[in-house]
Design an enzyme around this catalytic site. Structure first.
Site, PDB file in Angstrom:
ATOM      1  N   ARG A  76      -2.678 -14.212  -2.695  1.00  0.00           N
ATOM      2  CA  ARG A  76      -2.835 -14.592  -1.285  1.00  0.00           C
ATOM      3  C   ARG A  76      -3.323 -16.037  -1.139  1.00  0.00           C
ATOM      4  O   ARG A  76      -3.013 -16.707  -0.153  1.00  0.00           O
ATOM      5  CB  ARG A  76      -3.738 -13.602  -0.565  1.00  0.00           C
ATOM      6  CG  ARG A  76      -3.175 -12.185  -0.621  1.00  0.00           C
ATOM      7  CD  ARG A  76      -3.704 -11.258   0.427  1.00  0.00           C
ATOM      8  NE  ARG A  76      -3.368  -9.875   0.095  1.00  0.00           N
ATOM      9  CZ  ARG A  76      -2.193  -9.297   0.323  1.00  0.00           C
ATOM     10  NH1 ARG A  76      -1.221  -9.999   0.891  1.00  0.00           N
ATOM     11  NH2 ARG A  76      -1.977  -8.030  -0.014  1.00  0.00           N
ATOM     12  N   GLN A 117      -9.358   2.108  -0.768  1.00  0.00           N
ATOM     13  CA  GLN A 117      -9.091   2.468  -2.165  1.00  0.00           C
ATOM     14  C   GLN A 117     -10.028   3.572  -2.636  1.00  0.00           C
ATOM     15  O   GLN A 117      -9.593   4.544  -3.267  1.00  0.00           O
ATOM     16  CB  GLN A 117      -9.216   1.236  -3.060  1.00  0.00           C
ATOM     17  CG  GLN A 117      -8.123   0.205  -2.825  1.00  0.00           C
ATOM     18  CD  GLN A 117      -8.293  -1.028  -3.691  1.00  0.00           C
ATOM     19  OE1 GLN A 117      -9.275  -1.170  -4.416  1.00  0.00           O
ATOM     20  NE2 GLN A 117      -7.338  -1.937  -3.617  1.00  0.00           N
ATOM     21  N   ASP A 138      -7.071  -8.126   4.099  1.00  0.00           N
ATOM     22  CA  ASP A 138      -6.176  -8.883   3.225  1.00  0.00           C
ATOM     23  C   ASP A 138      -5.580 -10.102   3.912  1.00  0.00           C
ATOM     24  O   ASP A 138      -5.047 -10.993   3.244  1.00  0.00           O
ATOM     25  CB  ASP A 138      -5.049  -7.986   2.706  1.00  0.00           C
ATOM     26  CG  ASP A 138      -5.542  -6.974   1.687  1.00  0.00           C
ATOM     27  OD1 ASP A 138      -6.569  -7.242   1.030  1.00  0.00           O
ATOM     28  OD2 ASP A 138      -4.908  -5.915   1.544  1.00  0.00           O
ATOM     29  N   SER A 140       0.828  -1.211   0.000  1.00  0.00           N
ATOM     30  CA  SER A 140       0.000   0.000   0.000  1.00  0.00           C
ATOM     31  C   SER A 140       0.861   1.260   0.000  1.00  0.00           C
ATOM     32  O   SER A 140       0.601   2.212  -0.747  1.00  0.00           O
ATOM     33  CB  SER A 140      -0.923   0.014   1.223  1.00  0.00           C
ATOM     34  OG  SER A 140      -1.895  -0.995   1.144  1.00  0.00           O
ATOM     35  N   GLY A 195      -5.968  -3.705  -8.387  1.00  0.00           N
ATOM     36  CA  GLY A 195      -7.143  -2.905  -8.065  1.00  0.00           C
ATOM     37  C   GLY A 195      -6.764  -1.580  -7.430  1.00  0.00           C
ATOM     38  O   GLY A 195      -7.419  -0.556  -7.659  1.00  0.00           O
TER      39      GLY A 195
END
Length: 427
Positions: free
Chosen positions: A385, A168, A312, A21, A92
């Site tokens: 993941r 986001q 996540d 991030s 994304g």
């Protein structure tokens, strides 16, 4: 790919790769700032490389030399129309945040991605951007990529309540608000990761945060900075779980980012009785050393405001729950359905095929432990993941082989994952 199985201990110390991030945002802020930005310890995963290439395509000079990223910022109004469509790859984060960045750009662009990204809904970001005066549209009523966007120099400020908890979308609107004339107010459904807020201040920007309410006065100018990216707690999560569920294990993870909006997994591990120590805390970098060892675990309930702080990490937390005594309930996590895959279903299918007892629900999972895992064939469906979760699960398998299809997806966020795994197996 055949995975390592039946590993009875893990030992060693590693530095996990840079936070994904923060890496994305360092490229974005550095490009929009005036002057030079230097970024250290950036993640060189495929998603971040996509963001880097997009800004090069938008006319920003970015050099990657001797482990340091140097960005010659062009200012808020300095981006140039690209010659071709912008390729967001699997990211994304890239397509949503850059939609906000381009809201104030007076040119037309097309943004596209891979097959996985092309199935992810963008209406959550296109709807508020349209309210600000941006012309933006995608495919179907959910605005799936590819997106066509034309920004405007007359961007309107916005007062917007997010219908979902999404860092986001929040970040996209903040980047747009920096270019709009007037006050924009963004109200979150739940508090999400606050890297954009922190980095906006670091780059000389101004905002006010009052609980879930974020106020941005535009337009603003940003100034280039030095950014040191801490290790990614989302990547560290795989080793935290590996150390907890493998017998005779002791792992030390150095320089892990512990921003309070991202540390939900630490709360869950402690609630489940895991042996986890947080030391060497750096309050400026918001990083620390995390130490875990094999633990007897118990089930717990995960939901509410905790979900955005570990969204996540839920795939690897699901694996953790399969090795805990009792029932673990994950709820309020419907956002998992629109990640790289429908992670509720894909996680349940993958782990159940290995012998777990997981019931998918509309907004999460019910996981009954403790389960003995066995060999199976698992497809990542292009989700990094899922791949790493399966590799950690395979370590527990004493019966049969574990085959992982599309293992290359792991390069999205952790290119050195299998090298680090080998070092801990032989540590």
């Amino acid at each position: 790919m055949k995975l390592k199985t039946n590993i009875r201990h893990l030992h060693g110390s590693i530095r996990v790769p840079g936070d994904k991030s923060i890496s994305h945002r360092s490229i974005i802020f550095g490009s929009l700032a005036e002057g030079e930005t230097k970024v250290y310890d950036i993640l060189r995963g495929e998603d971040v490389l996509s963001t880097m290439q997009v800004f090069r395509d938008l006319g920003v000079e970015i050099e990657d030399k001797d482990g340091v990223i140097t960005i010659q910022g062009v200012g808020m109004a300095g981006l140039k129309a690209p010659q071709n469509a912008l390729n967001m790859g699997n990211s994304g984060t890239s397509i949503r945040l850059i939609s906000g960045v381009l809201a104030g750009a007076d040119f037309e662009v097309e943004m596209f991605g891979d097959d996985s990204l092309s199935k992810r809904p963008m209406d959550r970001v296109t709807l508020p951007l349209k309210k600000m005066g941006v012309s933006i549209s995608g495919q179907t009523e959910r605005d799936l990529p590819p997106l066509r966007l034309k920004g405007t120099k007359n961007l309107r400020p916005i007062h917007y309540e997010l219908p979902i908890a999404s860092a986001q979308v929040k970040s996209a609107l903040m980047f747009a608000a920096l270019q709009a004339k007037g006050e924009s107010v963004i109200i979150e459904k739940e508090c999400t990761r606050n890297h954009t807020e922190d980095m906006l201040k670091q780059f000389g920007g101004h905002l006010s945060v009052d609980g879930k309410k974020i106020t941005v006065q535009g337009p603003q100018k940003l100034t280039g900075q030095k950014v040191v990216v801490p290790g990614d707690i989302s990547s560290a999560a795989f080793w935290l779980v590996a150390g907890l569920i493998n017998p005779n294990s002791h792992l030390v993870l150095q320089n892990v980012g512990i921003n309070e909006t991202r540390t939900g997994i630490i709360d869950v591990i402690r609630a489940m009785g895991g042996k986890l120590e947080v030391t060497e805390i750096d309050p400026v970098a918001k990083s620390s050393t995390l130490t875990v060892e094999s633990s007897d675990l118990k089930g717990t309930e995960i939901g509410g405001a905790l979900i955005p702080r570990l969204i996540d990490e839920l795939p690897i937390i699901a694996l953790l729950a399969t090795q805990a005594q009792g029932v673990t309930v994950i709820k309020d996590a419907e956002e998992l359905k629109v990640k790289e895959t429908d992670r509720i279903q894909v996680v349940a299918d993958a782990l159940n095929s290995m012998g777990a007892d997981i019931t998918p629900t509309a907004d999460g999972m019910i996981i009954k432990g403790k389960s003995a895992l066995h060999g199976a064939r698992v497809n990542t469906f292009g989700d990094h993941r899922i791949g790493m979760m399966t590799a950690i699960a395979a370590l527990l398998v004493a019966d049969g082989e574990v085959e992982l299809d599309r293992a290359e997806a792991i390069n999205t966020s952790y290119p050195s994952f299998f090298d680090d795994l080998e070092s801990l197996i032989h540590g």
